[in-house]
Design an enzyme around this catalytic site. Structure first.
Site, PDB file in Angstrom:
ATOM      1  N   ASP A  38       0.153  -1.153  -0.233  1.00 21.37           N
ATOM      2  CA  ASP A  38       0.274  -0.055  -0.071  1.00 21.37           C
ATOM      3  C   ASP A  38       1.414   1.503   0.248  1.00 21.37           C
ATOM      4  O   ASP A  38       0.400   1.866  -0.033  1.00 21.37           O
ATOM      5  CB  ASP A  38      -0.992   0.491   1.095  1.00 21.37           C
ATOM      6  CG  ASP A  38      -2.404  -1.108   1.066  1.00 21.37           C
ATOM      7  OD1 ASP A  38      -2.256  -1.299  -0.053  1.00 21.37           O
ATOM      8  OD2 ASP A  38      -2.632  -1.565   1.995  1.00 21.37           O
ATOM      9  N   GLY A  39       2.223   1.227   0.320  1.00 23.79           N
ATOM     10  CA  GLY A  39       2.815   2.690   0.622  1.00 23.79           C
ATOM     11  C   GLY A  39       2.857   2.689  -0.695  1.00 23.79           C
ATOM     12  O   GLY A  39       3.384   4.074  -1.219  1.00 23.79           O
ATOM     13  N   ASN A  98      -4.630   9.068   1.273  1.00 25.89           N
ATOM     14  CA  ASN A  98      -5.095   8.027   2.413  1.00 25.89           C
ATOM     15  C   ASN A  98      -5.197   8.835   3.854  1.00 25.89           C
ATOM     16  O   ASN A  98      -6.462   9.337   3.985  1.00 25.89           O
ATOM     17  CB  ASN A  98      -3.780   7.366   3.048  1.00 25.89           C
ATOM     18  CG  ASN A  98      -3.896   5.790   2.812  1.00 25.89           C
ATOM     19  OD1 ASN A  98      -4.453   5.397   2.778  1.00 25.89           O
ATOM     20  ND2 ASN A  98      -3.615   4.909   2.917  1.00 25.89           N
ATOM     21  N   ASP A  99      -4.058   9.557   4.478  1.00 27.28           N
ATOM     22  CA  ASP A  99      -4.890  10.663   5.221  1.00 27.28           C
ATOM     23  C   ASP A  99      -3.248  12.033   5.896  1.00 27.28           C
ATOM     24  O   ASP A  99      -2.533  11.998   4.718  1.00 27.28           O
ATOM     25  CB  ASP A  99      -4.505   9.506   6.609  1.00 27.28           C
ATOM     26  CG  ASP A  99      -3.314   8.788   6.955  1.00 27.28           C
ATOM     27  OD1 ASP A  99      -2.363   9.343   6.589  1.00 27.28           O
ATOM     28  OD2 ASP A  99      -3.763   8.022   7.007  1.00 27.28           O
ATOM     29  N   ASP A 114      -2.016  12.891  21.544  1.00 25.77           N
ATOM     30  CA  ASP A 114      -0.720  12.570  20.523  1.00 25.77           C
ATOM     31  C   ASP A 114      -0.363  12.896  18.772  1.00 25.77           C
ATOM     32  O   ASP A 114       0.001  13.471  18.584  1.00 25.77           O
ATOM     33  CB  ASP A 114      -0.548  11.394  20.504  1.00 25.77           C
ATOM     34  CG  ASP A 114      -0.035  10.496  22.149  1.00 25.77           C
ATOM     35  OD1 ASP A 114      -0.093  12.145  22.926  1.00 25.77           O
ATOM     36  OD2 ASP A 114       0.400   9.287  22.223  1.00 25.77           O
ATOM     37  N   TYR A 152      -3.986   4.102   9.192  1.00 25.71           N
ATOM     38  CA  TYR A 152      -3.339   4.723  10.256  1.00 25.71           C
ATOM     39  C   TYR A 152      -4.623   5.339  11.327  1.00 25.71           C
ATOM     40  O   TYR A 152      -5.375   4.765  12.988  1.00 25.71           O
ATOM     41  CB  TYR A 152      -2.694   6.058  11.181  1.00 25.71           C
ATOM     42  CG  TYR A 152      -1.773   6.176  12.160  1.00 25.71           C
ATOM     43  CD1 TYR A 152      -2.061   5.671  13.060  1.00 25.71           C
ATOM     44  CD2 TYR A 152      -1.230   7.063  11.850  1.00 25.71           C
ATOM     45  CE1 TYR A 152      -1.357   6.179  14.205  1.00 25.71           C
ATOM     46  CE2 TYR A 152      -0.405   8.270  12.770  1.00 25.71           C
ATOM     47  CZ  TYR A 152      -0.909   7.356  13.939  1.00 25.71           C
ATOM     48  OH  TYR A 152      -0.262   7.323  15.292  1.00 25.71           O
TER      49      TYR A 152
END
Length: 284
Positions: free
Chosen positions: A67-68, A141-142, A171, A184
């Site tokens: 996926d990366g 993705n994000d 966080d 994530y």
């Protein structure tokens, strides 16, 4: 479809065995292929990003990796509007549809135009320091704003369409697309969403707020995240990352505006299998 551009994660196919197998198969069946030459970005904060020059007049980008690699390829081909399909050399591979055991069958479908194209929503993040706005950066993705060094709780003020929404002590914060909901966002307790949906997901990371949950927003909304000050008015320093690749530093007082991008990532689909059935297999 006859003209194919191939992007390979060289760490997962170091001898290019699978890449050459796919190229030879396509060329033997009338296709034309070009394998990408990858160049590592030398920028100080972009050490994990690999760039390649995408040629004109190609019809499809085949991505070998996980996926990366798919995320990096989506960034590489964004301006060319080239559809992509993934061959999974990774582990879960939510985005990489084709397994190695199915490669030849998948290539036959591409050659015979037996596929559909899904338009996947992307994000654009624009940093703001005072009245100065930076250059927009894209993510499939994000966009994650989180600590980059010391273990401490950070303060975030969240606005939607310039109206205050909430504040978090956490966080970090994830703003995710539906495609990124299984990344994530899922690990942080956010919901899994069908990747064809058109929404924004706002998920705090390890929030100290008692009832912090993911907030689901419209694709038309503009989310602004402001970095608050720490205890005693101390300046807090964090890092914003885009699909885990491009990074930029942020500190107290800085903001980032996040919206749905005008551009989309075009994903080639050769299977009629539903998202829910694929998800069931991946989560076993």
């Amino acid at each position: 479809m006859k003209r194919f551009f191939i992007i390979t994660n060289r760490n997962k196919d170091p001898k290019m065995k699978e890449t050459l197998r796919i190229r030879e198969y396509l060329e033997a069946h009338g296709g034309q292929c070009k394998v990408a030459e990858m160049e590592k970005n030398s920028g100080e904060n972009d050490s994990s990003e690999y760039l390649c020059e995408v040629p004109d007049n190609y019809e499809c980008c085949i991505v070998l990796g996980g996926d990366g690699t798919m995320l990096q390829a989506a960034g590489n081909v964004r301006e060319k509007n080239l559809p992509i399909i993934g061959v999974n050399l990774g582990t879960l591979g939510y985005m990489a549809e084709v397994e190695l055991s199915e490669v030849e069958e998948a290539m036959d479908k591409l050659l015979n135009d037996e596929y559909e194209i899904e338009d996947r929503m992307m994000l654009q993040g624009v940093p703001c320091q005072g009245e100065d706005k930076g250059v927009g950066t894209y993510a499939l993705n994000d966009i994650v704003i989180a600590r980059c060094s010391s273990l401490q709780v950070y303060n975030f003020n969240v606005f939607v369409n310039d109206m205050p929404l909430t504040s978090y002590q956490a966080d970090g914060i994830i703003v995710s697309t539906p495609t990124g909901s299984t990344a994530y966002n899922m690990s942080a307790g956010g919901p899994i969403v069908d990747p064809k949906a058109q929404i924004l997901l706002l998920t705090p990371i390890c929030s100290h707020n008692a009832y912090a949950r993911t907030i689901v927003l419209s694709e038309h909304d503009r989310v602004t995240i402001e970095i608050g000050k720490g205890r005693g008015g101390n300046i807090q320093k964090l890092e914003a990352s885009f699909d885990g690749g491009k990074r930029m530093m942020m500190q107290s007082g800085d903001k980032i505006d996040i919206t749905a991008a005008k551009e989309v990532t075009r994903i080639l689909k050769i299977s009629k299998e539903s998202f829910l059935n694929i998800l069931r297999k991946k989560l076993v």
